[in-house]
Scaffold this active site. Structure first.
Site, mmCIF file in Angstrom:
data_model
loop_
_atom_site.group_PDB
_atom_site.id
_atom_site.type_symbol
_atom_site.label_atom_id
_atom_site.label_comp_id
_atom_site.label_asym_id
_atom_site.label_seq_id
_atom_site.Cartn_x
_atom_site.Cartn_y
_atom_site.Cartn_z
ATOM 1 C CG HIS A 145 -2.259 0.637 0.927
ATOM 2 N ND1 HIS A 145 -2.448 1.579 -0.069
ATOM 3 C CD2 HIS A 145 -3.478 0.466 1.493
ATOM 4 C CE1 HIS A 145 -3.701 1.952 -0.099
ATOM 5 N NE2 HIS A 145 -4.366 1.300 0.845
ATOM 6 C CG ASP A 196 -4.177 3.763 -5.997
ATOM 7 O OD1 ASP A 196 -4.966 3.082 -6.678
ATOM 8 O OD2 ASP A 196 -3.467 4.671 -6.470
#
Length: 507
Positions: free
Chosen positions: A477, A481
């Protein structure tokens, strides 16, 4: 080379040159005209005069000494010199390896480039070959030992004729009456703890190491003083590490039981004892501990999707029915790998790595897709190189090759290194879906569940049977995304559900 070394009459060069593992005469009369010369790698004390040639006597008995010093310049590798064979650097970042097995034993004659042993690093299984021709003098590690890079694996004597002479000399050497032997006023000493080790097999050495015993302290009862397994066990019993137990059903042979330091586990209802078992982590399981520990520091997120495989099933079945090559078996995985590569072409950020020192993302030019394979030696992830330039048939053959090497523990470091994204096919074993952990430095990993026949609704509201496969995309992350992963997964899903689109994009 030998004659040049024997008849050399150059003046001494300042500074002593170190010559490893010498064999020296037992008795040397102190004299100012005594000089130590090399014959076939043996430092020999001989009388020297300026007008007479040097005389040598190879019939004298010898005692072993680890190293000698010579003031003569050594131009070449002396025949008969004892050479330390270290564990060389097997790959970038490799600090240690596990010794799996030996191909040679002490006393074996070894040719140049002959395999000596097999070791396993964090990345691959590697054969260590000999750089020299000679004879194995001493093996220092046993199977299962962890050897650090640069440590000596074994000692060997270079040359073949010198090896024969050394073997004869060792067989003629009489046992010394005490630990230390002095030769006149020269004070040349022989210490049993510094003689390069006693004769024994790697298994016996490993057993002594488990008991914490110095094998040089054990008196061997085998041929030429070789330390046997029974010698180690009896020595351990004498110093209180073991208990001597006689088993009348085993032909009255003595057996030893190791004293357990830990307390026994609780008794079960039937009164039986259950003992704990210690299992050291080696090879691929050891590597997994390190990689998963690093991956736990990275923020993960997961995206779950289900894919209809009805069309893919029909395509795979048609390929298998028309297959004329007995060595090729068509499965779903090559189709998934090829379609994944096409999706990566549209979303290259998923095929990248992150350099946290420079805060930069490296978009990988090649699609080196790794496939997690469960083997008897642990989980390993070899990768198929440059999938974007391979056909489905070529991917099938390469995947089969990697699977065979993985099961026989023969993968090379090239097969394992350089991956850019990983597929974990847990469905081949069982389970609908998994929650995969990143294989750093990759930024994405995909777990594939098993294909199930489930009811689904058509556009007109009718129910039809569908072959459904769950996929779970794990991503870093910090770099990727959720929206990017969703779009990427939709593209991959489309190529799987409509495999005819693979033809349009195949180059």
């Amino acid at each position: 080379m030998i004659s040049r070394r024997i008849l050399q009459k150059k003046s001494f060069i300042s500074g002593a040159r170190h010559v490893c593992s010498a064999y020296v005469n037992k008795c040397v009369p102190p004299s100012s005209s005594v000089k130590k010369s090399l014959i076939l790698g043996f430092p020999q004390f001989t009388s020297v005069s300026a007008s007479s040639p040097t005389q040598f006597d190879l019939k004298s008995s010898y005692a072993i000494k680890k190293c000698g010093f010579s003031t003569e310049a050594v131009l070449d590798q002396p025949v008969g010199e004892v050479i330390d064979v270290p564990l060389a650097q097997t790959g970038e970042g490799i600090a240690e390896c596990e010794l799996l097995k030996w191909f040679v034993e002490e006393g074996d004659q070894v040719e140049e480039f002959q395999p000596l042993c097999e070791v396993q690093s964090d990345k691959a299984t590697i054969e260590i070959t000999s750089r020299y021709k000679g004879k194995v003098l001493q093996i220092l590690y046993g199977p299962g030992d962890i050897v650090k890079v640069g440590e000596t694996l074994l000692k060997m004597i270079s040359g073949s004729q010198a090896s024969t002479l050394i073997s004869e000399a060792l067989n003629e050497t009489l046992p010394l009456p005490s630990d230390t032997f002095e030769t006149g006023s020269e004070g040349v000493s022989f210490d049993k703890n510094n003689k390069g080790g006693v004769l024994s097999t790697p298994t016996v050495r490993h057993l002594a190491k488990e008991y914490g015993i110095n094998i040089n302290d054990i008196l061997g009862t085998g041929k030429d003083g070789r330390v046997l397994k029974e010698d180690v066990l009896k020595y351990a019993a004498n110093i209180g590490l073991c208990q001597l137990v006689t088993n009348p059903q085993a032909s009255s042979t003595e057996q030893l039981q190791i004293k357990e330091e830990d307390t026994a586990c609780a008794l079960s209802l039937d009164g039986c004892n259950f003992e704990d078992t210690r299992m050291p982590l080696r090879g691929f399981p050891r590597t997994m501990v390190k990689s998963m520990t690093m991956a736990a520091k990275v923020p993960h997120f997961h995206y779950l999707e289900e894919i209809n495989c009805n069309s893919l099933m029909k395509l795979k079945a048609s390929f298998q029915n028309d297959n004329s090559d007995a060595d090729v078996k068509h499965t779903f995985l090559p189709f998934l790998i090829k379609s994944l590569s096409m999706a990566l072409t549209k979303y290259p950020i998923v095929n990248s790595s992150f350099n946290k020192e420079l805060y930069e993302v490296i978009l990988k030019g090649s699609h080196n897709i790794g496939v997690a394979i469960a083997t008897p030696n642990g989980l390993v992830v070899p990768n198929i190189k440059k999938v974007q330039s391979l056909s489905i048939l070529e991917i099938t053959k390469e995947l089969s090759r990697l699977q065979q090497l993985a099961l026989t523990n023969k993968l090379s470091s090239e097969d394992i290194s350089g991956g850019t994204i990983t597929l974990s096919n847990i469905g081949s074993i069982g389970g609908k879906f998994g929650s995969p952990i990143l294989n750093l430095p990759e930024v994405a990993i995909i777990a594939i569940g098993r294909i199930q026949k489930l009811p689904r609704f058509a556009d007109d509201g009718s129910i039809y049977p569908a072959l459904i496969m769950n996929v779970n995309v794990g991503a870093d992350h910090r770099i990727v995304d959720g929206a990017t992963v969703a779009r990427f997964c939709n593209e991959w899903k489309l190529l799987i559900e409509k495999p005819e689109l693979l033809i349009l994009h195949t180059r």
